[in-house]
Structure formats: C-alpha cells, structure tokens
Write a protein that holds these residues in place. Sequence first.
Motif, mmCIF file in Angstrom:
data_model
loop_
_atom_site.group_PDB
_atom_site.id
_atom_site.type_symbol
_atom_site.label_atom_id
_atom_site.label_comp_id
_atom_site.label_asym_id
_atom_site.label_seq_id
_atom_site.Cartn_x
_atom_site.Cartn_y
_atom_site.Cartn_z
ATOM 1 N N UNK A 20 17.709 5.205 13.366
ATOM 2 C CA UNK A 20 17.793 3.809 12.949
ATOM 3 C C UNK A 20 16.576 3.414 12.115
ATOM 4 N N UNK A 22 14.559 3.277 9.071
ATOM 5 C CA UNK A 22 14.678 3.563 7.642
ATOM 6 C C UNK A 22 13.299 3.870 7.078
ATOM 7 N N UNK A 23 13.288 4.629 6.049
ATOM 8 C CA UNK A 23 12.016 5.055 5.481
ATOM 9 C C UNK A 23 11.694 4.218 4.235
ATOM 10 N N UNK A 24 10.493 3.635 4.181
ATOM 11 C CA UNK A 24 10.154 2.832 3.009
ATOM 12 C C UNK A 24 10.010 3.700 1.758
ATOM 13 N N UNK A 25 10.521 3.200 0.661
ATOM 14 C CA UNK A 25 10.454 3.983 -0.576
ATOM 15 C C UNK A 25 9.039 4.065 -1.138
ATOM 16 N N UNK A 26 8.239 3.055 -0.828
ATOM 17 C CA UNK A 26 6.898 3.029 -1.429
ATOM 18 C C UNK A 26 5.916 3.951 -0.735
ATOM 19 N N UNK B 17 11.674 -2.119 0.499
ATOM 20 C CA UNK B 17 12.683 -1.287 -0.131
ATOM 21 C C UNK B 17 12.798 0.005 0.668
ATOM 22 N N UNK B 18 13.885 0.163 1.367
ATOM 23 C CA UNK B 18 14.015 1.373 2.193
ATOM 24 C C UNK B 18 15.284 2.123 1.813
ATOM 25 N N UNK B 19 15.250 3.406 2.093
ATOM 26 C CA UNK B 19 16.434 4.223 1.826
ATOM 27 C C UNK B 19 17.636 3.660 2.574
ATOM 28 N N UNK B 20 18.719 3.446 1.864
ATOM 29 C CA UNK B 20 19.946 2.999 2.527
ATOM 30 C C UNK B 20 19.993 1.499 2.778
ATOM 31 N N UNK B 21 18.949 0.773 2.409
ATOM 32 C CA UNK B 21 18.950 -0.678 2.576
ATOM 33 C C UNK B 21 18.514 -1.120 3.961
ATOM 34 N N UNK B 23 18.559 -2.798 7.545
ATOM 35 C CA UNK B 23 19.520 -3.099 8.606
ATOM 36 C C UNK B 23 18.792 -3.886 9.687
#
Lengths: 403, 88
Positions: A20, A22-26, B17-21, B23
Amino acid sequence: MTGVPQPGEMTLRATSSGDTARIPLRMTRYEVVPYSDEFQDTVIDISRFLSPDSLERRRAYFQWKFLDNPYVDPMIYLAKSGDRVVGMRAFSGTKWEVDGSEYMIPCATNLVVLPEHRQRGIVRQIMEVAHTDLARRGFPIAINLSARPITHIASLSMGWRGAGPLEDVRRGTISDPRPRPGIGRVQRRVQRLWRRAIGYAKRRVTGSRPPFKRFDQAVVRSPRHGIAVDRYPWADSMAGLVKRLPYDGRLRHVRDPQYLEWRYRNPLSDYRFVYRQQHGVLEGYLVIGTKAREHAPEVEAYIVDWEASSAEVRAALLEAVLDWDAFEALAVWQGCFDASVRALLARHGFETTETDISITSPRRTVLMRPLGRADRQDAWTLGGRSLLEIGNWDVRMIYSDGF
Amino acid sequence: MDRERVIRFLEHELHVNVHGGLRADTSLIESGALDSLGILRLALWIENEVGRSLDPSTIQLPTDWNTIDSILAFIARTRNHDRSAATR
C-alpha cells in the motif's frame, strides 16, 4: 550510483504497510557515509550555506566544535551524490547528568543540504543512517536544542518529540530573530533588511556600538563592590560553585572545568563573565553571550548561564548587569528557574516573547529521540525521569550551540 | 472534509507525485513523499482547516499524518475535541 541524480531515478524502500506504500517519484537515493578526516575541507566549505562567516571563521568553528570537543570524535553524516558531498547532519558530543548518573548524548547541530538536492528526501536518508549508527555506538538518546521551525517539523516527522517550551523571556526591543514559517522569502528578506536598518539607525542616533564595547566601558566607569567582570571563564571556581550548590536531580549538562574551558572558546560567540565573590570564594556568576558576527554587530545579548549561592547574590549579579545598561535587549530561557527567579526577572522587566503554541511556529524546546526502540516502555526516560516533561530538564542557553 | 479535497491539496499545492497516484493509504511521511517543507505546508493547511494552532506535543506526526486517511481522521478528531471542549 554516480553523477547528479535525477528525480525518479531510483525508488526507495517499501514501508511497513507493504504494497500500500506508494513510492514518491522525486525521491533520490544518496550514499550516506560517516565523517572522516578527508572530508574536513568539504564540510567546512558547505557550511557556508549555514553561516555568512568567512572560511577562516568557519574553519575555527569546526575545529572548536568537533575536533576539540572534549567528549567524542566528530559525529557527522554526509550524503554523497557520486563523489560529491551534497548534504550533512552533524551531532556534537555532550555530557548530561541526571540524579547523579552521567550520559554521553549526541546533540543535533549543523544540517546542510545543497540547494539543488533539496526536496529529494535527503534529510530523512541521512537521519536514518545517523539514528542507526548512534544507536550502535550505545548512545541512549539524541537531542536537539536549536531546531528552527523547518528542522523542528522534519524531526517530528522522524519520530522526535519535544519536551515543552524553554520559555524565552527578554527585556528590550529586539524582535524575535527566528524566521517565521508561512511567509515568503521576499517578505523575510524585507523584514531582515528592515531590522538591520532599524539597528543601524539606532546605533547612529545613540552612538552605541556592539554590546560589549558599551558594556566594558560601563564596567570601568561604574565598578560594583564585590563584582568582577572577566572575558574568560573561571572554570575551576565555576565548576566548584555548581558542585557546591544543591542539585535537584534534573537533567542538566555536566559543568565541570573541562567542559567550561572548552565551551566558552566558541569562536562565533563572545562572552562576559560577571562574578560575585565573598572572602575569596565564588558565590555566583552570570554569563552574558552575544553572537560575534563579522558583518552585523549584534545588539542582543543573552544570559547563557547563571548560578548563585543565594537569592541576594543572584539579584546582585542581575542588577549589576542591568545597571550598566549596555544592551538593547537581553534574553534568557527561564524555564529552568524556580518561581523566585522568574519573579526576579519579571520585576526587572523581562517579558515573555512567546504567545501561541503551534507546530508551524514552535517554541524553543528540547527535541529528542530514543536511539533504541521508541515503543519500549522506558524509551522516553533517562535515569528514571521522563524526558518528555520539561520540568525534568534544567536547560541553559549555553547548552545549545545557538549561543 | 473529503478525500478528494486532501488529494487535490497534496497533488496541486504540494506537488506530491507517487507511482500509481495517491490513494487513501499511500504513505506520505514514512516514504519521504512529503519533505520537510511539504510537511510544514501541510501543517499550515491543517491548522487552517481546524481553525486553530496545533500543539506539537499532541501530535504523532509519523502516524497521525502519514496517510490521507490518517490526516482525515486527525482533522475529524481535532474538530470533535474542540466541539466538546466548547460545549463543556
């Protein structure tokens, strides 16, 4: 990994919540390494982002704070991007006592991230390595006595907690020098320039100079019976007085001759030591500190430490300093003092400068983090005392690297 | 307060900004999606939402604000607390 990392170049750890998270893109991956001598020039160089002081003064400060520290070798963690050091978090060695037991405690200090590497999760990565390494070295907790708002909130997000306000009181007209969050960079700059202009105008009008010039002149002009003023600590006598005075067991820095000799050699501050003796025995001291700035003479002074064998001696020290009337503002943390000292300060016009308690504009406090498991029953205690109650701390300004 | 509003703030104002948006259970703090400045701005926003300053000693940031759901729960809890304090 080599070269300057790009946003999204590498993704990091999963969290306890498994998929669950999510990994931050930055997020960017940095190599975090402990300090060694080869990094000395680099550390001094990047400290320019913290201080407008000259290279020479920054070098002197580094030498004093880390290499001459009486307790431990430098505890500095460096984030590297390729071969380049792009961020650091330093801890200085401190030694505290509580109810007669002594503990070495790392105190968080200089934090630098090069502008082009900010907002990439670098501070968290440095701190995770630091926490692990400091725990491995056997330190029970880490503390921070000089966090500004953004470091404060970043620390809270990494499991640090505050003990409650240190209660900054001051007498005089200098506004709170701490930057307020939530206002823009331009507005802060305008405020800073405005304060500087006001200070300059005051000095032009009153003919005043950096505080110790006026202070030293006043001391010579109006000597006080039984009071001596020096530029240097009488370390043995001061430590002897601290040892002689009753101790209530609260957490406080060990003030032995070794510490006092070292602490007051801070090359970025100036101090004056006001002593009260009776029959050749030191009965009290009050230490005033200012920032020894190269380009902007400081007009605010601080009571960084203050001890006395009696209420009469304590009052005599304060009244001597106030009668010499050398400072546009004088501040002290009164949280460590009992009601009678607070009343003394109030009688002499010291007022609180703090109004609201807010996470976005935090009061000065002791921030801390256990270095073992924070969920253990006794993680937030030391020597049997709760670390989270400010009443268990006796914190003087001199314990903070901000003075 | 609904989730969409929090997500809009995080994405448009803080540029999370995270992979997959995002949640409801996306880790914001522990994962590093929010940096120091982002957390500070989130704090200002939450203070604005609840209409008062927040005492840092009453907040466990790593858990209270780590996900969108936990932020929503925190705001609701704070408002309830303030309402019951006002009626006492």
